[in-house]
Write an enzyme that holds these catalytic residues in place. Structure first.
Site, PDB file in Angstrom:
ATOM      1  N   CYS A   9       0.876  -1.178   0.000  1.00 60.92           N
ATOM      2  CA  CYS A   9       0.000   0.000   0.000  1.00 60.92           C
ATOM      3  C   CYS A   9       0.914   1.230   0.000  1.00 60.92           C
ATOM      4  CB  CYS A   9      -0.973  -0.027   1.181  1.00 60.92           C
ATOM      5  SG  CYS A   9      -0.213  -0.016   2.814  1.00 60.92           S
ATOM      6  N   CYS A  14      -1.460   0.756   7.395  1.00 63.56           N
ATOM      7  CA  CYS A  14      -2.915   0.493   7.463  1.00 63.56           C
ATOM      8  C   CYS A  14      -3.305  -0.733   6.625  1.00 63.56           C
ATOM      9  CB  CYS A  14      -3.712   1.716   7.014  1.00 63.56           C
ATOM     10  SG  CYS A  14      -3.366   3.222   7.974  1.00 63.56           S
ATOM     11  N   ASP A 126      -7.956   4.097   0.766  1.00 66.05           N
ATOM     12  CA  ASP A 126      -7.016   4.492   1.820  1.00 66.05           C
ATOM     13  C   ASP A 126      -7.812   4.994   3.029  1.00 66.05           C
ATOM     14  OD1 ASP A 126      -5.120   5.648   3.382  1.00 66.05           O
ATOM     15  OD2 ASP A 126      -4.144   6.746   1.756  1.00 66.05           O
TER      16      ASP A 126
HETATM   17  P1  4NP Z   1      -1.814   2.806   4.062  1.00 66.14           P
HETATM   18  O1  4NP Z   1      -2.394   4.208   4.614  1.00 66.14           O
HETATM   19  O2  4NP Z   1      -1.229   3.112   2.704  1.00 66.14           O
HETATM   20  O3  4NP Z   1      -3.021   1.954   3.984  1.00 66.14           O
HETATM   21  O4  4NP Z   1      -0.790   2.372   5.066  1.00 66.14           O
HETATM   22  C1  4NP Z   1      -1.632   5.373   4.687  1.00 66.14           C
HETATM   23  C2  4NP Z   1      -0.738   5.544   5.715  1.00 66.14           C
HETATM   24  C3  4NP Z   1      -0.010   6.724   5.799  1.00 66.14           C
HETATM   25  C4  4NP Z   1      -0.181   7.693   4.840  1.00 66.14           C
HETATM   26  C5  4NP Z   1      -1.068   7.520   3.807  1.00 66.14           C
HETATM   27  C6  4NP Z   1      -1.785   6.345   3.713  1.00 66.14           C
HETATM   28  N1  4NP Z   1       0.549   8.906   4.935  1.00 66.14           N
HETATM   29  O5  4NP Z   1       0.324   9.803   4.112  1.00 66.14           O
HETATM   30  O6  4NP Z   1       1.389   9.050   5.839  1.00 66.14           O
END
Ligand code: 4NP
Length: 159
Positions: A9, A14, A126
């Site tokens: 991801c 997450c 997301d």
């Molecule tokens: P993930 O979610 O890609 O599902 O882990 C996110 C975690 C952090 C960020 C964006 C999406 N960020 O911008 O820090």
């Protein structure tokens, strides 16, 4: 033969950690855990070394999973050598991962929801900027798709 799958991801705190933990459980349930290696990584480097997001740990715990061992990693080009299948959460991840692929690399890169026959939208959204409900939705999508993914890998192992 060890089949190696990596979930990807953006932040690796997450969605892909949820997929990693869910997939491990499903593989254990099918007795395939010794034949499949599961990992996860993020295309971004902001959270490298950190534990999963509190909301990730909470949704996993609510559903009987333990994500406490997770530490975030960045997806790097070398990962193509170390995996048979890279499973991304959304179309942005797909573009970012494809950009990193060494020319001529034949590692399979797929969207997770391709493995859910009921899915219409192929992206796992997301949940980072939303509330707890988004994490519950992610978990449900991941569980549904990982069931199909286990079957896909099982066929590959038999082939
Ligand atoms: P993930 O979610 O890609 O599902 O882990 C996110 C975690 C952090 C960020 C964006 C999406 N960020 O911008 O820090």
């Amino acid at each position: 033969m060890l089949f190696r799958v990596c979930f990807v991801c953006l932040g690796n705190i997450c969605r892909s950690p949820i997929a990693e933990v869910v997939m491990r459980r499903l593989l254990e349930d099918r007795g395939l855990d010794g034949q499949v290696q599961v990992s996860s990584a993020g295309t971004g480097d902001w959270h490298v070394g950190e534990r999963a997001d509190e909301r990730t740990l909470a949704v996993l715990a609510r559903h009987g999973y333990d994500g406490s061992g997770h530490r975030a990693r960045q997806f790097v080009a070398e990962a193509f050598d170390d995996n048979d299948l890279v499973v991304v959460m959304d179309s942005n991840n797909l573009a970012d991962v494809r950009r990193l692929a060494p020319s001529g690399d034949d590692t399979d890169v797929r969207l997770l929801r391709e493995f859910d026959p009921m899915a219409t939208d192929m992206d796992v959204p997301d949940p980072y900027y939303g509330g707890a409900q988004g994490f519950d939705e992610v978990l449900a999508m991941v569980e549904a798709a990982c069931r199909g993914l286990v079957e896909h890998i099982e066929k590959d192992l038999d082939a």
